[in-house]
Design a protein around this motif. Structure first.
Motif, PDB file in Angstrom:
ATOM      1  N   MET A 200       0.953  -1.298  -0.240  1.00  0.00           N
ATOM      2  CA  MET A 200       0.191  -0.042  -0.260  1.00  0.00           C
ATOM      3  C   MET A 200       0.752   1.242  -0.178  1.00  0.00           C
ATOM      4  O   MET A 200       0.491   2.051  -0.570  1.00  0.00           O
ATOM      5  CB  MET A 200      -1.017  -0.062   1.277  1.00  0.00           C
ATOM      6  CG  MET A 200      -2.175  -1.079   1.236  1.00  0.00           C
ATOM      7  SD  MET A 200      -3.332  -0.608   2.317  1.00  0.00           S
ATOM      8  CE  MET A 200      -2.486  -1.444   3.704  1.00  0.00           C
ATOM      9  N   LEU A 201       2.034   1.196   0.651  1.00  0.00           N
ATOM     10  CA  LEU A 201       2.852   2.504   0.676  1.00  0.00           C
ATOM     11  C   LEU A 201       3.705   2.392  -0.642  1.00  0.00           C
ATOM     12  O   LEU A 201       3.810   3.623  -1.284  1.00  0.00           O
ATOM     13  CB  LEU A 201       4.014   2.301   1.810  1.00  0.00           C
ATOM     14  CG  LEU A 201       3.423   2.311   3.247  1.00  0.00           C
ATOM     15  CD1 LEU A 201       4.592   1.942   4.194  1.00  0.00           C
ATOM     16  CD2 LEU A 201       2.970   3.905   3.594  1.00  0.00           C
ATOM     17  N   VAL A 202       3.724   1.427  -1.141  1.00  0.00           N
ATOM     18  CA  VAL A 202       4.556   1.579  -2.559  1.00  0.00           C
ATOM     19  C   VAL A 202       3.536   2.095  -3.516  1.00  0.00           C
ATOM     20  O   VAL A 202       3.689   2.823  -4.557  1.00  0.00           O
ATOM     21  CB  VAL A 202       5.144  -0.036  -2.942  1.00  0.00           C
ATOM     22  CG1 VAL A 202       5.666   0.237  -4.416  1.00  0.00           C
ATOM     23  CG2 VAL A 202       6.201  -0.318  -2.032  1.00  0.00           C
ATOM     24  N   ASP A 203       2.179   1.623  -3.438  1.00  0.00           N
ATOM     25  CA  ASP A 203       1.221   1.964  -4.353  1.00  0.00           C
ATOM     26  C   ASP A 203       0.781   3.403  -4.159  1.00  0.00           C
ATOM     27  O   ASP A 203      -0.193   3.854  -5.049  1.00  0.00           O
ATOM     28  CB  ASP A 203      -0.093   1.168  -4.503  1.00  0.00           C
ATOM     29  CG  ASP A 203       0.556  -0.314  -4.998  1.00  0.00           C
ATOM     30  OD1 ASP A 203       1.423  -0.290  -5.615  1.00  0.00           O
ATOM     31  OD2 ASP A 203      -0.588  -1.297  -4.551  1.00  0.00           O
ATOM     32  N   GLY A 204       1.036   4.210  -3.298  1.00  0.00           N
ATOM     33  CA  GLY A 204       1.027   5.409  -3.043  1.00  0.00           C
ATOM     34  C   GLY A 204      -0.604   5.477  -2.142  1.00  0.00           C
ATOM     35  O   GLY A 204      -1.120   6.588  -2.166  1.00  0.00           O
ATOM     36  N   GLU A 205      -1.048   4.624  -1.665  1.00  0.00           N
ATOM     37  CA  GLU A 205      -2.279   4.723  -0.922  1.00  0.00           C
ATOM     38  C   GLU A 205      -2.341   5.469   0.085  1.00  0.00           C
ATOM     39  O   GLU A 205      -3.394   6.122   0.558  1.00  0.00           O
ATOM     40  CB  GLU A 205      -2.855   3.308  -0.743  1.00  0.00           C
ATOM     41  CG  GLU A 205      -3.254   2.295  -1.929  1.00  0.00           C
ATOM     42  CD  GLU A 205      -3.803   1.134  -1.526  1.00  0.00           C
ATOM     43  OE1 GLU A 205      -4.332   1.067  -0.299  1.00  0.00           O
ATOM     44  OE2 GLU A 205      -3.874   0.235  -2.343  1.00  0.00           O
ATOM     45  N   ALA A 206      -1.247   5.423   0.770  1.00  0.00           N
ATOM     46  CA  ALA A 206      -1.204   6.572   2.017  1.00  0.00           C
ATOM     47  C   ALA A 206      -0.765   7.980   1.426  1.00  0.00           C
ATOM     48  O   ALA A 206       0.291   8.320   1.476  1.00  0.00           O
ATOM     49  CB  ALA A 206      -0.024   5.959   2.843  1.00  0.00           C
ATOM     50  N   THR A 207      -1.912   8.753   1.323  1.00  0.00           N
ATOM     51  CA  THR A 207      -1.557  10.158   0.906  1.00  0.00           C
ATOM     52  C   THR A 207      -1.220  11.102   1.940  1.00  0.00           C
ATOM     53  O   THR A 207      -0.570  12.143   1.531  1.00  0.00           O
ATOM     54  CB  THR A 207      -2.869  10.543   0.030  1.00  0.00           C
ATOM     55  OG1 THR A 207      -3.931  10.550   1.030  1.00  0.00           O
ATOM     56  CG2 THR A 207      -3.108   9.552  -1.044  1.00  0.00           C
ATOM     57  N   ASP A 208      -1.394  10.860   3.211  1.00  0.00           N
ATOM     58  CA  ASP A 208      -0.858  11.749   4.044  1.00  0.00           C
ATOM     59  C   ASP A 208       0.012  11.324   5.019  1.00  0.00           C
ATOM     60  O   ASP A 208       0.268  10.138   5.147  1.00  0.00           O
ATOM     61  CB  ASP A 208      -2.256  12.544   4.867  1.00  0.00           C
ATOM     62  CG  ASP A 208      -3.064  11.422   5.588  1.00  0.00           C
ATOM     63  OD1 ASP A 208      -2.544  10.089   5.636  1.00  0.00           O
ATOM     64  OD2 ASP A 208      -4.277  11.476   5.813  1.00  0.00           O
ATOM     65  N   GLU A 209       0.715  12.150   5.897  1.00  0.00           N
ATOM     66  CA  GLU A 209       1.504  11.657   6.860  1.00  0.00           C
ATOM     67  C   GLU A 209       1.091  10.883   7.900  1.00  0.00           C
ATOM     68  O   GLU A 209       1.752  10.052   8.486  1.00  0.00           O
ATOM     69  CB  GLU A 209       2.464  12.911   7.371  1.00  0.00           C
ATOM     70  CG  GLU A 209       3.735  12.653   8.222  1.00  0.00           C
ATOM     71  CD  GLU A 209       4.710  12.072   7.081  1.00  0.00           C
ATOM     72  OE1 GLU A 209       5.378  11.360   7.877  1.00  0.00           O
ATOM     73  OE2 GLU A 209       4.739  12.484   6.106  1.00  0.00           O
ATOM     74  N   LYS A 210       0.066  11.139   8.148  1.00  0.00           N
ATOM     75  CA  LYS A 210      -0.577  10.405   9.580  1.00  0.00           C
ATOM     76  C   LYS A 210      -0.945   8.982   9.077  1.00  0.00           C
ATOM     77  O   LYS A 210      -0.703   8.005   9.659  1.00  0.00           O
ATOM     78  CB  LYS A 210      -1.849  10.926   9.922  1.00  0.00           C
ATOM     79  CG  LYS A 210      -2.666  10.441  10.884  1.00  0.00           C
ATOM     80  CD  LYS A 210      -4.030  11.085  11.403  1.00  0.00           C
ATOM     81  CE  LYS A 210      -4.492  10.309  12.494  1.00  0.00           C
ATOM     82  NZ  LYS A 210      -6.045  10.787  13.069  1.00  0.00           N
ATOM     83  N   THR A 211      -1.344   8.678   7.646  1.00  0.00           N
ATOM     84  CA  THR A 211      -1.759   7.570   7.276  1.00  0.00           C
ATOM     85  C   THR A 211      -0.197   6.574   7.107  1.00  0.00           C
ATOM     86  O   THR A 211      -0.324   5.538   7.456  1.00  0.00           O
ATOM     87  CB  THR A 211      -2.403   7.463   5.795  1.00  0.00           C
ATOM     88  OG1 THR A 211      -3.605   8.254   6.109  1.00  0.00           O
ATOM     89  CG2 THR A 211      -2.674   5.989   5.433  1.00  0.00           C
ATOM     90  N   ARG A 212       0.684   7.350   6.684  1.00  0.00           N
ATOM     91  CA  ARG A 212       1.676   6.643   6.480  1.00  0.00           C
ATOM     92  C   ARG A 212       2.478   6.275   7.780  1.00  0.00           C
ATOM     93  O   ARG A 212       3.315   5.211   8.049  1.00  0.00           O
ATOM     94  CB  ARG A 212       2.881   7.697   5.774  1.00  0.00           C
ATOM     95  CG  ARG A 212       2.408   7.671   4.285  1.00  0.00           C
ATOM     96  CD  ARG A 212       3.602   8.188   3.348  1.00  0.00           C
ATOM     97  NE  ARG A 212       3.982   9.904   3.676  1.00  0.00           N
ATOM     98  CZ  ARG A 212       3.160  10.686   3.105  1.00  0.00           C
ATOM     99  NH1 ARG A 212       2.499  10.535   2.192  1.00  0.00           N
ATOM    100  NH2 ARG A 212       3.710  11.950   3.726  1.00  0.00           N
ATOM    101  N   ALA A 213       2.340   7.112   8.664  1.00  0.00           N
ATOM    102  CA  ALA A 213       2.815   6.689  10.204  1.00  0.00           C
ATOM    103  C   ALA A 213       2.164   5.433  10.593  1.00  0.00           C
ATOM    104  O   ALA A 213       2.628   4.709  11.335  1.00  0.00           O
ATOM    105  CB  ALA A 213       2.871   8.061  10.943  1.00  0.00           C
ATOM    106  N   GLU A 214       0.933   5.459  10.363  1.00  0.00           N
ATOM    107  CA  GLU A 214       0.073   4.371  10.860  1.00  0.00           C
ATOM    108  C   GLU A 214       0.495   3.086  10.332  1.00  0.00           C
ATOM    109  O   GLU A 214       0.699   1.970  10.795  1.00  0.00           O
ATOM    110  CB  GLU A 214      -1.317   4.457  10.661  1.00  0.00           C
ATOM    111  CG  GLU A 214      -2.169   3.202  11.184  1.00  0.00           C
ATOM    112  CD  GLU A 214      -3.787   3.494  10.755  1.00  0.00           C
ATOM    113  OE1 GLU A 214      -4.568   2.621  11.023  1.00  0.00           O
ATOM    114  OE2 GLU A 214      -4.158   4.755  10.333  1.00  0.00           O
TER     115      GLU A 214
END
Length: 528
Positions: free
Chosen positions: A326-340
């Motif tokens: 999901m991180l590689v596909d760019g599904e985490a668009t904001d910093e909070k989601t990426r941190a999760e």
């Protein structure tokens, strides 16, 4: 030249011997002397013929003698002083006496001639048996007898020696048989031997106990009449009826709660030197039982271990892979989601690392390859370090984590890192399975009488059902009713048990009650 005694002299006629010994200077009197024996021979022939017809016995001479005695008694009683009667008595007595003498001489002469005839017959039979012509040289006869006797004596000695040798071999074989039976009865593995007719030839004591039969009563009895295991009977029958090559087989059978691998081979006397038989006729069988119960349990445990490890490894790996994609596909668009996502990946990686570490530690301890550095350790210091490390986790669930420490002087001989890992696992589990607002206590108790120290980890959690208590320290075992409360590998308590009991020769105990909580305890000997 000295003359040898004649053992055959009893066979020679006295007159023949005396005539043979007569000097040659009396040759003129030979015809005169030979006339008397001829006359005597004729008289004896007549008397013998007469005696044989009358069947006369010398003992009949007692009859005239008895008549004489009776006559004298009568004459004396009737006319003891009559002179004429006395003369008549003398005549009668003389007549009876002559009759008695005649009967006695005729009986003895006839008996003597009978004996002479028997001797002659014996001599002729002996000569015929030894291969000597009748009337041959007596010296040759004696030499043949001696040779024959020597041969007989030699043969008897040979037979005696052969008998002794056979007795010695029989004793040796008997001793070897007893030794072999003692060895076979002393085997730890059951052994069964049957002949071609499926009759029991030998069964050792272990096999008799396994088959529930009596050793002495089972010998020479058909297998299907003394053994109740139908599968064993079928397997033995099939092997006995197969050829020697096919009879060599290995099968597994269950006897109650035990499993045995049966190694079967044909009897050596029914097979050739290389173990094969030219014909497919029935033959005997040797059956060796090997207990494979532990091997089967170990194989089952290995399969379960692989299955559990695969499952436990797949779960964190799946999480890591999914969130990474999901991180590689760019599904985490904001910093909070990426941190999760990063946090989930880190948690899964930590879980995977703990699983691998636990498995490695357990395998090293069980294999005896773990590096151990034992030294006097103050247990209170280790307990305080564990409490400090788990305090954030307890505060997150609003759980009170209490530490009841003993004096620092109480020490145990232990590997500090492994003991820390054991106490940490117990305290961490207590926090996992205690609801919010609960309480976890780590206390130390000194056992003065036992010169030991006990570390107890108590909680006010959900507790463990009674049926699960015996399995709590098994690999990958988790209480089904409590799985929803926390994630785990099922290796933590097994690792604790190995660290305490295998490495430190201590003891781990557990008591629990559903709805009230659990108490795990570690007991170790103090350093004196």
């Amino acid at each position: 030249m000295a003359t040898h005694p004649k053992p055959w002299a009893f066979l020679d006629d006295d007159d023949d011997a005396s005539s043979a010994a007569a000097p040659s200077s009396f040759a003129d009197d030979t015809s005169a002397r030979s006339a008397a024996p001829r006359l005597r021979s004729r008289v004896l022939k007549f008397v013998t013929s007469f005696q044989s017809r009358l069947n006369l016995d010398p003992r009949w001479s007692a009859l005239p003698i008895g008549l004489i005695a009776i006559w004298i008694c009568i004459a004396t009683a009737v006319a003891p002083s009559d002179l004429g009667l006395a003369r008549w008595n003398g005549f009668v007595v003389t007549l009876f006496a002559a009759a008695a003498m005649t009967i006695l001489l005729i009986g003895r002469s006839a008996a003597g001639d009978g004996r002479d005839g028997s001797r002659e017959a014996m001599r002729q039979a002996l000569a015929q048996r030894l291969g000597i012509a009748p009337g041959g040289d007596a010296e040759s006869l004696w030499t043949s007898i001696e040779a024959h006797a020597t041969n007989i004596e030699q043969r008897v000695n040979e037979l005696v020696q052969e008998q002794r040798r056979l007795q010695l071999e029989a004793s040796l074989h008997s001793a070897q048989r007893r030794n072999l039976e003692a060895i076979l009865h002393g085997m730890a593995e059951p052994l069964l031997v049957v002949d071609r007719f499926e009759r029991i030839v030998f069964v050792n004591q272990v096999a008799a106990e396994l088959l529930e039969i009596t050793t002495n009563d089972a010998i020479r009895q058909p297998l299907d009449q003394v053994v109740s295991n139908a599968k064993l009977i079928d397997v033995v029958r099939q092997a006995c009826q197969a050829d020697a090559r096919a009879a060599r087989r290995r099968v597994e059978l269950d006897f109650g709660d035990r499993a045995f691998a049966l190694s079967m081979a044909p009897l050596p006397d029914s097979a050739t030197a290389d173990g094969t038989s030219a014909q497919s006729s029935a033959h005997g069988l040797v059956v060796l039982f090997r207990d494979v119960t532990c091997d089967r349990l170990a194989a089952k445990a290995k399969s379960e271990f692989v299955a559990h490890v695969s499952h436990e490894l797949r779960t964190p790996l799946s999480s890591i892979r999914a969130y990474t994609e999901m991180l590689v596909d760019g599904e985490a668009t904001d910093e909070k989601t990426r941190a999760e996502y990063y946090g989930i990946i880190q948690t899964s990686a930590d879980r995977l690392g703990r699983l691998i570490d636990n498995m490695l530690n357990i395998s090293r301890i069980e294999a005896g390859t773990v590096r151990i550095n034992k030294e006097p350790v103050a247990v209170s210091i280790i307990v305080k370090e564990v409490a400090d490390s788990l305090k954030p986790q307890a505060e997150e669930k609003n759980i009170a984590l209490l530490a009841d420490l003993a004096p620092v002087v109480d020490r145990v001989m232990a590997d500090r890192d492994l003991l820390y890992q054991a106490v940490l696992n117990l305290a961490s589990n207590a926090i996992k399975y205690t609801p919010e607002g609960g309480e976890v206590t780590v206390r130390m108790i000194t056992l003065e009488e036992q010169n030991a120290l006990r570390i107890e980890v108590s909680d006010t959690g959900v507790g463990i059902p009674a049926e699960d208590l015996p399995h709590m320290f098994e690999k990958f075992y988790r209480v089904e009713a409590n799985k929803h409360m926390a994630k785990g590998t099922g290796l933590g308590l097994n690792l604790v048990k190995n660290i305490v009991e295998v490495v430190h020769e201590g003891k781990v105990s557990l008591r629990s009650e559903v709805g009230k909580g659990s108490t795990f305890a570690i007991t170790l000997n103090k350093v004196t």
